[in-house]
Each structure stands twice: as structure tokens, then as C-alpha cells.
Motif scaffolding. Sequence first.
Motif: not given
Length: 297
Positions: A200-210
Motif C-alpha cells: 500500500e505504501s513505500l514505508t510498508d514496502a521497504i520495512c524489512g527489505a533486503d
Amino acid sequence: MENKIKNLIDIASLGADVIERIMERAEFFSKNPYAVSLEHKKLAFMFFENSTRTRFSFEIAAKNLKMDVFHFDSTVSSLSKGECFVDTLKNLEALGIDGVILRNKTSDLLEAGLKNSSMSFINAGSGSLAHPTQALLDYYVMKKYLGSVKGKKIVIVGDILHSRVTKSNIELLNKFGANVFAVAPRAFQDTTLDGITWCESLTDAICGADVVMCLRIQKERIEENIDFDDYVKNYQISNCEMLGGAYLMHPGPINIDVEIASSVLDNYNKNLILEQAKTGVFVRMAILEMMFGGEKC
Ligand code: CP
């Protein structure tokens, strides 16, 4: 193991063993760029869309392998006198060309080449559809920094709808067990794609990203007005902290201060974007060797 391929058109038709072999040979060429000679093999570069990275890295790769490189310029060719593409290819083949590196805004020319010519073809980017050699070099870089992509969170941000890079990357990353997420404004979403989870959002997407892979807004393929202010506000990587330690990638070219702020490009210590460009040479050497040299082992 199969060490020879005739064409490289898409990721779907490459086996995982072939992809891993390309990775191994790219690693070898990164340390031994002049170790293999494919002298007298002749490559035609047919670029009907512009390029810097793909074209230069293929040319450097070919020259490191001592191949002969010929650039086809359609504006001064007999295409401009009405010769059709298939006849052009037949003549290049008669002249002794072994392979064609082709970029075009659709896949039609590649399909025509495969059907009407015995030369080998490499897809150097077909419109919004596929860019398999970019996906291969992106995979090499991810493996180098992550060890393996299996179970890793790879986040793709931006103009997914018009991105050939995304489609090839999704196919490749899913082959090797990565978890691929995507985030984009509605106008840049492509909900027909399999193998990704939309956020839904960039913040959600990036959370925990490698890995966070940003994409260029492909202005040349978009007729509607683009709301750049909205994009920058909601989808730009505007500071290093928001990446949470993830590696930052972008296939290039970048719209600087649109997809990624210049301060991030200049200061983020996990920025792999120029590493992607550099790696293109070695991965493309491995591909050329597999097509024009290479024996079964
Ligand atoms: N990534 C990429 O394909 O860049 P070029 O368009 O410059 O070749």
C-alpha cells in the motif's frame, strides 16, 4: 551441464542451471577479462531504442573477447530506402554476421529474426516486455551482496507498468525463491503480473527489505501527464534512513531527484547502482561465451 545457448530472448526459457553457469562465468570474467578469445566472431548491434549501459557493456564485453563489432544505424541503412527488416537480416547473415544484439520498442523484430534467420539473437530490451540481460546482471549483484536471494525481500518501486526490467527480474527472482514486493502509484501498477505482492505504501514496502530496486519513470512511453510532485512525495527515496539498511539498486538511467534524491545517491553506503553497470560487462561476456564459444563439459 548445458554450456551453449543459441539465443537469449527471455528469462523464462533459461534453466536455473544455465543462469547459475552464467553467474559462475561472469565471476571468472570479473577476475580474468581477457582470458577467452572469440576472435573472428561477428556481432551486429541493432539498437532501435537508445541505450548507454547495455550498448557500451555489450561492446566492451565483445571487445574483451576479441569479437568484431558492427553498429547498424537504421538512418543510414537501406531500411531508409524501403528494404524490409527480414531482407536486411538475410544480407547481414550473408555478409558473415554471427549474432545480433537487438533493442526495439516491441518484440516483433526479434520474432522476425528468429523465424527468418540462422543468426543468434540477444534481446537487449524489447519495449516494456523484457530485458533479460539486465535481470541477469541484477541477479549477479544481488547474489554477490546477499549470498542467495532465496527467502530475501526484494522491493521494486515505481513505474512497473512500463518497465521491461521488472518483468524479467520478477521471472528470475521467482525462479530462485526470492519474495518480490512492489509499490507504485495506481497509474504505474500492472495487476496482471504474477509472482509479486503489492504494498500500500513505500514505508510498508521497504520495512524489512533486503534490496530496494527503484525504476525510472519511462516518460517516452507515457502519453498522460505525470504528477511528479505526487510521485516525489509518496515514492521517492528521499533520505538514507528510510532504506533501513537495504541495498539500493536502479537499472538506470535515473531521473535524479525524482526516483531517488541526489543526496541518497551521493551518500548512501549500500548504493549498488554503479556496481550494476560495471557488472554488465562480465555478465554479458558470460552470455556471449555461452552463445559463440562454449563447449559442453
Ligand atoms: N539499464 C539499461 O538498459 O540502460 P540503458 O538503456 O542505458 O542501456
